[in-house]
Every structure is written in structure tokens, then in C-alpha cells.
Enzyme design. Structure first.
Site, PDB file in Angstrom:
ATOM      1  CB  ALA A 247      21.326 -17.189   5.254  1.00 48.08           C
ATOM      2  CG  ASP A 248      24.764 -12.134   4.098  1.00 48.70           C
ATOM      3  OD1 ASP A 248      25.607 -11.467   4.717  1.00 48.70           O
ATOM      4  OD2 ASP A 248      25.074 -12.982   3.244  1.00 48.70           O
ATOM      5  NE  ARG A 249      17.917  -8.538   6.994  1.00 45.64           N
ATOM      6  CZ  ARG A 249      17.620  -7.310   7.448  1.00 45.64           C
ATOM      7  NH1 ARG A 249      16.377  -6.887   7.435  1.00 45.64           N
ATOM      8  NH2 ARG A 249      18.563  -6.520   7.904  1.00 45.64           N
TER       9      ARG A 249
END
EC number: 5.3.1.23
Length: 352
Positions: A246-248
Site C-alpha cells: 500500500a502507498d496510502r
């Protein structure tokens, strides 16, 4: 394990693998300044949310390493400007923004401490940045442990399991060990991994270039598939779980990850395959209540229309190239963090 980041804590030198050259050439780039750090992040020579945060912060440590700090307020103003500049390199990943906020809080505290000299302030600031390397590896190993145990608890009747991953979340995307690939690694260490299937991850091919490189390098039983083969994979193979990074992550569990993640989650739901997001707590943004508020980076059209310098798309065609998509929380089985596995609806408890 591959080492994406080489930092010498004795002389303050930093080198990173140029991931654009993999798998054909392993070459390290020397980082001498914040500008160098910004460039390798923006050009995706360095990628992966945890790795972006660490390299960005270390590039700042390198730049101030030999600086003679005499004015604490001026120094704090300087690092604030440089951190804001680094954040602008890739807008979607939250890790670098959160680490910057933590560093600025430390800087403000030290600036207001009358017993702390300017040079001590600088050294404590550098020490905090360097500690990010060890913490990231420890967090990744915890993610691997919790994730492996959670998946295997549902597969007790199976001698070994098949997993699918998307993009790259291993040693090349972190300080070491990996997030989603950390779960895969823990499965391998437990002797319970049969095959890890990995997507090519168009248009940047992080799966075929980077994840495949890691898996071959470490002799994992891995199989590469086209992005468009996922549905047929679920139909024809017994896949126990999908693990992605996940990036965010928004507070409700909506997750921004590499483009293509959302469609895999939809297919997993249809085929009854568990779908896990593997991310340190630093990737969770408690200031964002849903994925609708996450800014999605759009990349240059050339990344889609050219391959190895040769044009592969018809000249004149318009291009839409989002780097990420949003997977809704209702498609996610669990979010695996260094503190345990949470259902999306329980994610807020991490911050209470």
C-alpha cells in the site's frame, strides 16, 4: 536478501540501486544531496512507499552531515524547506509525509531545548533518520509473521499454499525483508509456501523486472503471469490469498496501491479468495477518512507508449496513465501491520 539502500553511518554516504536498470544491470547511484534524493524518487529509480521515505530522509542526513550548525532556528527552517521539497517528489505515498512531520516535531522540540546545542540538535536529528532503517526491517518482519500466521490459520488442512502478489513489495521497496513479500518470505521460512504467483505490473513492469528478480535471486518457487491472466489464474489454480502492499491507507481501510490492485481485489472477491493489504502503520493516514480524498499521481504517457526506447503505441493516441488506484475497504479481508492483522472497520483502533 538484496540491499536496495547502502548507508554508511560512519561517514554519512548513501547509495541506492537504480531500479530502472534491473534486472539487466545492478548499479548503485550515489546520493549526495536532497536534490539527488528528490530526483531518484521522482524518476522511480527508487520506489516503494517505505523505501521512498527512508531514502528521502537519508538524503537530507547526507546533505547536513558535514554542516556546521550554529543557529538552531535557522537549521529548523532549512530542514523544513528540504523535507517539503522531498514530499513533492511523489504525492500519493504517505510515508514520507508522515516521517517528515515526525522529524519536524523532533526538530522543534530540540530547537526549544535550551540545553541542546546546535551541533547536538543536528546529531540527534541524523540519529533519528538512521534509526528508520532498523525500524523498517523490524516492522517488515512483524508484518511477515502476523500475515503468515493469519493466512495459515485458515489453511490448516493444506501442506502448503499458493499466493498472488502485485507490483514489488520486497527488499527493493523497503529497507529489507519486505511487506507483502515479507509475508511470502515468512511462509517460505515456515516451509509452507508452494508457489508465489506474481503479475508483470504494467506499465512499469515492477513485477516482471523487480519482484521476479528478487524471487529468482532468492530461489523462491515463483511464477510470473500477465496482468490480464489474474481471473483465469483464480479459475484454474487454487490460490489461498492475495497479498499486496500500500502507498496510502485511509482510516476506513480504503487503500491506494499500484494501478491494477483494485481489479485484482474485485476478481478475488468474485472467486472467494482472501485479499490482504500488507503495510506498516506509517502507510495509514488517519487524517483521511476515505479513499476519495487520496490524490492519485498521474505519470507521463511515455511510460505506456514506449518500451526500451522504442514506441509501441500508435502515434497520436491519447493516454491516461494513473500510477495507483483505490481498492475499497469492503474488498479487503485484512490489513496486516506490524501490530497485527486488522479488519478495515477496526483500523481506527490503531490510533486510539
Amino acid at each position: 536478501m538484496l540491499q536496495a539502500i547502502k548507508f554508511n553511518s560512519e561517514n554519512g554516504t548513501l547509495e541506492v540501486i537504480d531500479q530502472l536498470l534491473l534486472p539487466h544491470l545492478m548499479k548503485y547511484i550515489k546520493i549526495n544531496s536532497v536534490e539527488d534524493g528528490w530526483n531518484v524518487i521522482n524518476k522511480m529509480q527508487v520506489r516503494g512507499a517505505p523505501c521512498i521515505a527512508i531514502v528521502g530522509a537519508l538524503s537530507l542526513a547526507v546533505e547536513i552531515w558535514k554542516e556546521n550548525v550554529t543557529d538552531k532556528k535557522l537549521f529548523l527552517s532549512e530542514i523544513e524547506g528540504k523535507l517539503n521539497y522531498l514530499i513533492s517528489a511523489r504525492p500519493t505515498a504517505v510515508n514520507i509525509k508522515k516521517e517528515s512531520q515526525t522529524l519536524l516535531e523532533l526538530g522543534t522540540e530540540l530547537c526549544n531545548d535550551n540545553n541542546c546545542t546546535p551541533q547536538e540538535m543536528k546529531q540527534k536529528f541524523i540519529d533519528r533518520i538512521v534509526s528508520m532503517l532498523e525500524k523498517d526491517i523490524a516492522d517488515n518482519k512483524a508484518i511477515g509473521k502476523f500475515g503468515s500466521e493469519s493466512i495459515l490459520a485458515k489453511c490448516q488442512a493444506l501442506k502448503s499454499v499458493n499466493l498472488l502478489t502485485h507490483c514489488n513489495t520486497g527488499s527493493l521497496a523497503t529497507a529489507g525483508y519486505g511487506t507483502a513479500l515479507g509475508v511470502v518470505r515468512a511462509m517460505q521460512e515456515a516451509g509452507r509456501l508452494n508457489t508465489i504467483f506474481l503479475t508483470e505490473t504494467r506499465p512499469y513492469n515492477q513485477g516482471s523486472r523487480l519482484t521476479a528478480f528478487e524471487m529468482v535471486h532468492e530461489k523462491f518457487n515463483a511464477t510470473l503471469i500477465c496482468d490480464s491472466s489474474v481471473a483465469y489464474l483464480f479459475q484454474k489454480k487454487h490460490i489461498q490469498a492475495v497479498v499486496v502492499g500500500a502507498d496510502r491507507v485511509a482510516l476506513n481501510g480504503d487503500t491506494a496501491n499500484k494501478i491494477g490492485t483494485y481489479q485484482i481485489a474485485c476478481l478475488a472477491k468474485h472467486h472467494g479468495v482472501d485479499f490482504y493489504v500488507c503495510a506498516p502503520l506509517s502507510s495509514i493516514d488517519p487524517t483521511i477518512t476515505s479513499g476519495d480524498q487520496i490524490v492519485i499521481e498521474e505519470r507521463p504517457e511515455r511510460e505506456m507508449t514506449y518500451l526500451n526506447g522504442s514506441r509501441i503505441a500508435a502515434p497520436g493516441i491519447s493516454v491516461w496513465n494513473p500510477a495507483f488506484d483505490i481498492t475499497p475497504a469492503n474488498l479487503i479481508t485484512g490489513i496486516i501491520t506490524e501490530k497485527g492483522v486488522y479488519e478495515p472497520k477496526d483500523l481506527q483502533s490503531c490510533f486510539e
